[in-house]
Write a protein that holds these residues in place. Structure first.
Motif, PDB file in Angstrom:
ATOM      1  N   LEU A  77      -2.612  31.478   9.367  1.00  0.00           N
ATOM      2  CA  LEU A  77      -1.305  31.523  10.041  1.00  0.00           C
ATOM      3  C   LEU A  77      -0.175  31.648   9.017  1.00  0.00           C
ATOM      4  CD1 LEU A  77       0.136  31.376  12.769  1.00  0.00           C
ATOM      5  CD2 LEU A  77       0.156  28.889  12.548  1.00  0.00           C
ATOM      6  N   VAL A  78      -0.242  30.860   7.960  1.00  0.00           N
ATOM      7  CA  VAL A  78       0.793  30.927   6.919  1.00  0.00           C
ATOM      8  C   VAL A  78       0.766  32.295   6.236  1.00  0.00           C
ATOM      9  CG1 VAL A  78       1.450  30.004   4.657  1.00  0.00           C
ATOM     10  CG2 VAL A  78       0.926  28.440   6.541  1.00  0.00           C
ATOM     11  N   PHE A  79      -0.421  32.827   5.986  1.00  0.00           N
ATOM     12  CA  PHE A  79      -0.549  34.158   5.377  1.00  0.00           C
ATOM     13  C   PHE A  79       0.195  35.203   6.217  1.00  0.00           C
ATOM     14  CE2 PHE A  79      -2.820  38.237   5.193  1.00  0.00           C
ATOM     15  CZ  PHE A  79      -2.800  38.503   3.833  1.00  0.00           C
ATOM     16  N   ASN A  80       0.047  35.128   7.533  1.00  0.00           N
ATOM     17  CA  ASN A  80       0.708  36.099   8.416  1.00  0.00           C
ATOM     18  C   ASN A  80       2.207  35.818   8.539  1.00  0.00           C
ATOM     19  OD1 ASN A  80      -1.228  38.091  10.007  1.00  0.00           O
ATOM     20  ND2 ASN A  80      -2.362  36.215   9.666  1.00  0.00           N
ATOM     21  N   ALA A  81       2.570  34.527   8.644  1.00  0.00           N
ATOM     22  CA  ALA A  81       3.991  34.181   8.800  1.00  0.00           C
ATOM     23  C   ALA A  81       4.802  34.607   7.591  1.00  0.00           C
ATOM     24  CB  ALA A  81       4.135  32.682   9.037  1.00  0.00           C
TER      25      ALA A  81
END
Lengths: 98, 290
Positions: free
Chosen positions: B48-52
């Protein structure tokens, strides 16, 4: 990537989504999307889910998405996580996630 | 001179917070993959952090990812995600010595080369959370040219010291040691989080203390602490007015080729001018103190 077992990712909280993947009947890829904003964004959500699956090389299985108004980045992330869990992937090909 | 008064923690597994936190305008946003994420959600938070991080809005604000320690199974995958996603700063928790930073730096460089990111473009910060870390603070602060700052993390530190959070006496030595190490290394220093959201007076008292000690800012756990912190760090109108006159006098002195100038009989030299510029920078960021 091959889905070999049932797996979940995400939540049903606002601005998130719950993704459930399973091997399905083995006759191809089926995507089922439901959303609080289906009328306005249903087509876009479906597109993001299918694009994410294609980048991961998923060609078979059942993918059920219950969206609660998530941004595209969250949709991609939850689909990626569910697929990796369902495929029992031990390593991540980050280039497939970009 | 990057302003770093507020570093807002966001739980890495929370899609709603990751999607909206930029609206609060902290100086830096820190996506947490460590303590705020349960063991069974480490994988989902990382992705999720990678995408955000790839949201265009996060190109306009300094982003930080707190990874898990590198001696856990989660640390290296966290680092892969953060560096490949283009994070500005990686925050290493539980830093006990310079060797922890040196190992992190080697792994970051390896990932930068592997993904084609410019070598050196990923900056680092180290969180000190133990007696050993405090004792080694100077070596930690000087361990890598990539370091933008060091932070004191209060909870683990007081546990290691066999004490508990109180009026700040229990943190006094650690705060001073971390701050001196940061200043000697010419990097930033960040204070501990204030966890009692209902005690606004206690928060402001602590902010006043750490500002007077010289910390650049504080790690925050709730967006509503941002405005309070920024206001406390904002200069008064009188300070802004004086700083403006200092900078103007310095410019005039430079125009005339003078090394040192005076303003109302007081000598103005380099440190005074630097302080005046910092005052004006804080005023530009959030106005004068209300």
């Amino acid at each position: 990537m091959k889905i070999v077992k049932e797996a979940l990712a995400g939540t049903l909280e606002s601005s998130d989504l719950l993704v459930k993947v399973s091997p399905g009947s083995g006759t191809g890829l089926e995507v089922v999307v439901s959303s609080e904003v289906m009328q306005q964004f249903g087509h876009q959500i479906d597109h993001v889910v299918r694009d994410t699956l294609a980048r991961l090389g998923v060609t078979a299985g059942l993918v059920v998405v219950e969206d609660k108004g998530a941004l595209d980045c969250a949709i991609r992330a939850r689909v990626q996580t569910a697929v990796m869990r369902g495929a029992e992937a031990q390593t991540i090909d980050w280039s497939a996630l970009s | 001179m990057k302003l770093r008064r507020s570093m807002l923690f966001l739980p890495g597994a929370n899609a709603a917070m990751l999607s909206t936190a930029f609206v609060y305008k902290p100086d830096s946003i820190m996506f947490d993959l460590e303590d705020a994420v349960s063991l069974r959600e480490k994988d989902s938070a990382r992705i999720l952090v990678f995408n955000a991080l790839q949201l265009p809005v996060y190109r306009e604000i300094e982003t930080v990812v707190r990874i898990n320690p590198l001696n856990t199974p989660f640390g290296l995958p966290d680092l892969e995600a953060a560096v490949r996603a283009g994070v500005d700063v990686v925050r290493l928790p539980k830093t006990d010595g310079a060797e922890d930073v040196e190992l992190l730096e080697r792994e970051v460089e390896r990932i930068e080369r592997a993904c084609g990111r410019e070598v050196g473009s990923t900056r680092l910060m180290a969180a000190i959370e133990s007696a050993s870390g405090v004792i080694n603070a100077l070596a930690i602060a000087k361990a890598s040219p990539r370091l933008i700052g060091i932070a004191l993390a209060g909870f683990d530190y007081v546990m290691d010291m066999q004490t508990e959070r109180g009026d700040g006496t229990e943190l006094f030595y650690a705060r001073c040691a971390v701050l001196h190490a940061a200043r000697a290394a010419k990097i930033d220093a960040f204070d501990v989080v204030w966890s009692d959201l209902n005690d606004e007076a206690g928060f402001l008292k602590e902010v006043d203390l750490i500002k007077r000690l010289g910390f650049n800012g504080k790690s925050l756990i709730n967006p509503r602490q941002i405005e309070l912190l920024h206001n406390a760090y904002a200069p008064t109108e009188e300070e802004v007015e004086y700083a403006g006159r200092v900078v103007a006098a310095a410019a005039e002195g430079e125009r005339k080729g003078l090394g040192v100038v005076s303003l109302n009989g007081k000598m103005i030299d380099g440190p005074v001018i630097d302080h005046a510029r910092r005052v004006l920078q804080r005023a530009e960021a959030s106005g004068t103190r209300k």
